[in-house]
Design an enzyme around this catalytic site. Structure first.
Site, PDB file in Angstrom:
ATOM      1  N   CYS A 112       0.821  -1.220   0.000  1.00 25.71           N
ATOM      2  CA  CYS A 112       0.000   0.000   0.000  1.00 25.71           C
ATOM      3  C   CYS A 112       0.850   1.262   0.000  1.00 25.71           C
ATOM      4  O   CYS A 112       0.349   2.351  -0.303  1.00 25.71           O
ATOM      5  CB  CYS A 112      -0.952   0.004   1.183  1.00 25.71           C
ATOM      6  SG  CYS A 112      -2.059  -1.394   1.221  1.00 25.71           S
ATOM      7  N   HIS A 247      -3.332   7.451   2.997  1.00 23.78           N
ATOM      8  CA  HIS A 247      -3.734   6.143   2.476  1.00 23.78           C
ATOM      9  C   HIS A 247      -5.129   5.812   2.994  1.00 23.78           C
ATOM     10  O   HIS A 247      -5.411   5.952   4.184  1.00 23.78           O
ATOM     11  CB  HIS A 247      -2.705   5.100   2.929  1.00 23.78           C
ATOM     12  CG  HIS A 247      -3.089   3.701   2.586  1.00 23.78           C
ATOM     13  ND1 HIS A 247      -3.617   3.342   1.363  1.00 23.78           N
ATOM     14  CD2 HIS A 247      -3.032   2.547   3.317  1.00 23.78           C
ATOM     15  CE1 HIS A 247      -3.854   2.043   1.356  1.00 23.78           C
ATOM     16  NE2 HIS A 247      -3.520   1.543   2.525  1.00 23.78           N
ATOM     17  N   ASN A 277      -9.922  -0.140   0.710  1.00 21.03           N
ATOM     18  CA  ASN A 277      -8.469   0.026   0.600  1.00 21.03           C
ATOM     19  C   ASN A 277      -8.013  -0.539  -0.751  1.00 21.03           C
ATOM     20  O   ASN A 277      -8.019  -1.751  -0.951  1.00 21.03           O
ATOM     21  CB  ASN A 277      -7.812  -0.716   1.771  1.00 21.03           C
ATOM     22  CG  ASN A 277      -6.299  -0.660   1.736  1.00 21.03           C
ATOM     23  OD1 ASN A 277      -5.695  -0.253   0.738  1.00 21.03           O
ATOM     24  ND2 ASN A 277      -5.677  -1.075   2.829  1.00 21.03           N
TER      25      ASN A 277
HETATM   26  O1  UT7 Z   1      -2.899  -1.031   4.029  1.00 23.29           O
HETATM   27  C1  UT7 Z   1      -2.833  -1.712   5.257  1.00 23.29           C
HETATM   28  C2  UT7 Z   1      -3.974  -2.668   5.323  1.00 23.29           C
HETATM   29  N1  UT7 Z   1      -4.436  -3.023   6.615  1.00 23.29           N
HETATM   30  C3  UT7 Z   1      -5.062  -2.211   7.499  1.00 23.29           C
HETATM   31  O2  UT7 Z   1      -5.157  -1.036   7.335  1.00 23.29           O
HETATM   32  C4  UT7 Z   1      -5.669  -2.891   8.703  1.00 23.29           C
HETATM   33  C5  UT7 Z   1      -5.675  -2.066   9.947  1.00 23.29           C
HETATM   34  N2  UT7 Z   1      -6.594  -2.650  10.910  1.00 23.29           N
HETATM   35  C6  UT7 Z   1      -7.935  -2.438  10.860  1.00 23.29           C
HETATM   36  O3  UT7 Z   1      -8.427  -1.712  10.020  1.00 23.29           O
HETATM   37  C7  UT7 Z   1      -8.792  -3.070  11.944  1.00 23.29           C
HETATM   38  O4  UT7 Z   1      -7.958  -3.745  12.878  1.00 23.29           O
HETATM   39  C8  UT7 Z   1      -9.860  -4.074  11.398  1.00 23.29           C
HETATM   40  C9  UT7 Z   1     -10.937  -3.298  10.634  1.00 23.29           C
HETATM   41  C10 UT7 Z   1      -9.228  -5.105  10.503  1.00 23.29           C
HETATM   42  C11 UT7 Z   1     -10.534  -4.782  12.589  1.00 23.29           C
HETATM   43  O5  UT7 Z   1     -11.115  -3.814  13.442  1.00 23.29           O
HETATM   44  P1  UT7 Z   1     -10.842  -3.890  14.998  1.00 23.29           P
HETATM   45  O6  UT7 Z   1     -11.590  -2.792  15.610  1.00 23.29           O
HETATM   46  O7  UT7 Z   1      -9.362  -3.966  15.255  1.00 23.29           O
HETATM   47  O8  UT7 Z   1     -11.569  -5.246  15.383  1.00 23.29           O
HETATM   48  P2  UT7 Z   1     -10.974  -6.511  16.147  1.00 23.29           P
HETATM   49  O9  UT7 Z   1     -10.111  -7.308  15.249  1.00 23.29           O
HETATM   50  O10 UT7 Z   1     -10.446  -6.080  17.477  1.00 23.29           O
HETATM   51  O11 UT7 Z   1     -12.292  -7.298  16.444  1.00 23.29           O
HETATM   52  C12 UT7 Z   1     -13.297  -6.822  17.364  1.00 23.29           C
HETATM   53  C13 UT7 Z   1     -14.457  -7.787  17.324  1.00 23.29           C
HETATM   54  C14 UT7 Z   1     -14.018  -9.253  17.465  1.00 23.29           C
HETATM   55  O12 UT7 Z   1     -15.041  -9.934  18.158  1.00 23.29           O
HETATM   56  P3  UT7 Z   1     -14.884 -10.289  19.706  1.00 23.29           P
HETATM   57  O13 UT7 Z   1     -13.640 -11.123  19.803  1.00 23.29           O
HETATM   58  O14 UT7 Z   1     -14.753  -8.958  20.398  1.00 23.29           O
HETATM   59  O15 UT7 Z   1     -16.145 -11.022  20.016  1.00 23.29           O
HETATM   60  C15 UT7 Z   1     -13.979  -9.744  16.026  1.00 23.29           C
HETATM   61  O16 UT7 Z   1     -14.172 -11.135  15.921  1.00 23.29           O
HETATM   62  O17 UT7 Z   1     -15.108  -7.696  16.041  1.00 23.29           O
HETATM   63  C16 UT7 Z   1     -15.142  -8.982  15.415  1.00 23.29           C
HETATM   64  N3  UT7 Z   1     -15.008  -8.783  13.985  1.00 23.29           N
HETATM   65  C17 UT7 Z   1     -16.060  -8.562  13.186  1.00 23.29           C
HETATM   66  N4  UT7 Z   1     -17.386  -8.495  13.433  1.00 23.29           N
HETATM   67  C18 UT7 Z   1     -18.188  -8.255  12.394  1.00 23.29           C
HETATM   68  C19 UT7 Z   1     -13.874  -8.739  13.247  1.00 23.29           C
HETATM   69  N5  UT7 Z   1     -14.166  -8.502  11.952  1.00 23.29           N
HETATM   70  C20 UT7 Z   1     -15.517  -8.402  11.893  1.00 23.29           C
HETATM   71  C21 UT7 Z   1     -16.409  -8.160  10.838  1.00 23.29           C
HETATM   72  N6  UT7 Z   1     -17.739  -8.098  11.138  1.00 23.29           N
HETATM   73  N7  UT7 Z   1     -16.027  -7.984   9.570  1.00 23.29           N
END
Ligand code: UT7
Length: 322
Positions: A112, A247, A277
């Protein structure tokens, strides 16, 4: 001598995939995706479309807007991590299809951050007077490398391409400073394990694997660092910047950094709600839209700043004149 952006172009695939469409394959919701990322929909290329097809269309528009013929291009650099083939490079495919018969050509692999890396390389070739006109493209079709059953990644990415033509300028405009960085020790947080020479048979899967939380932490840290460092190099104060184009990965990353640095909302360009993205395409695609929206005028100071797999990050400061 500086490298001035003389033309911009972009291309996105036709097909729109909404958050609601994704709820058919993974346990997620439109509300979760919008709140946690800001993304409402993304563009997904069809089976017949490879990354170079989007890149060519974006490049042709950039050449037309710069009023430069393909024969006048001395060098083509493409930032991509989803090339049509391991080789030849997309840059060589472009060189042939555009008819840029006088151009050297190579790809840059910085995920990216690919556009900021490629832009920096291209501008250096102009500053050191090796070349006069350089075509720089950021293009990716990462939706082809998604596990559509992994809700942690499939909601984030979309396809696209953006291109700029750099040309030599000695009127004080152009790319004033660049800043690049890599933190390879964090590379395992965002990786495509299969398909390379370590796993040519793709036994480990040819899918994006990501620790979202770790990438998030890196992103907020280096987005701030890259903006501060590149402005220091250019000797420009934060308040004198007219537009920040970060980005387009997650609105929470952008909002967090904007709040911490005190950047006014109207100075931060965001279009990730429409495209997700798009990796190396995200910044030039946003630049093209910001121009079309009338958000950039001559003599404005623009900061492009991004991060990605590697892990990498980079930024460029531009004094705009087109
Ligand atoms: O160019 C670089 C590319 N990468 C990035 O920019 C990624 C950077 N990271 C992010 O954007 C975020 O970390 C994500 C959007 C990927 C995830 O968001 P988050 O707020 O960090 O969520 P998390 O991984 O902490 O998950 C929180 C909860 C979890 O459930 P529990 O364990 O609290 O019950 C996940 O299982 O949300 C759940 N979860 C979802 N729920 C519904 C994770 N993904 C999803 C989803 N829909 N798509």
């Amino acid at each position: 001598m500086k490298a001035r952006i003389a033309g911009v172009g972009s291309k996105i695939p036709e097909k729109i995939v909404t958050n609601n469409d994704l709820t058919k394959t993974v346990d997620t919701s439109d509300e979760w995706i919008k709140t946690r990322t800001g993304i409402a929909e993304r563009r997904v290329s069809d089976e017949k479309t490879a990354t170079s097809d989007l890149a060519i269309a974006a490049a042709q528009k950039a050449l037309a807007s710069a009023k430069i013929s393909p024969e006048e291009i001395d060098l083509i650099i493409v930032g991509t991590t989803s090339p049509d083939y391991l080789f030849p490079s997309i840059a060589c495919i472009l060189q042939n299809k555009l008819g840029a018969k006088n151009a050297a050509a190579f790809d840059v692999s910085a995920a990216c951050s690919g556009f900021n890396y490629a832009l920096t390389v291209g501008s250096n070739f102009i500053e050191n007077k090796t070349y006069k006109n350089v075509l720089v493209v950021g293009a990716d079709t990462l939706t082809k490398y998604l596990d559509w059953h992994d809700r942690g990644t499939c909601i984030l990415f979309g396809d696209g391409a953006g291109a700029v033509v750099l040309t030599a300028a000695d009127d004080g405009s152009g790319i004033l400073a660049s800043w690049l960085k890599a933190e390879g020790h964090l590379g395992h947080h965002l990786i495509m394990p299969g398909g390379g020479s370590r796993d040519p048979e793709e036994k480990k899967g040819r899918f994006i694997t990501m620790d979202g939380k770790e990438v998030f932490k890196f992103a907020v840290r280096v987005l701030e660092e890259s903006i501060a460092e590149v402005l220091k190099k250019a000797n420009i104060e934060l308040k004198d910047v007219n537009l920040f184009i970060p980005h387009q990965a997650n609105i929470r990353i952008i909002d967090h950094v904007a709040k911490k640095m005190g950047l006014p909302k109207e100075k931060v360009y965001v279009n990730l709600q429409k495209y997700g993205n798009t990796s190396a395409a995200s910044i030039p695609l946003a630049l093209d839209e910001a121009l079309a929206d009338g958000k950039i005028k001559n003599n404005d100071i623009i900061v492009l700043s991004g991060f990605g797999a590697g892990l990498t990050c980079g930024a460029n400061v531009i004094k705009w004149r087109i």
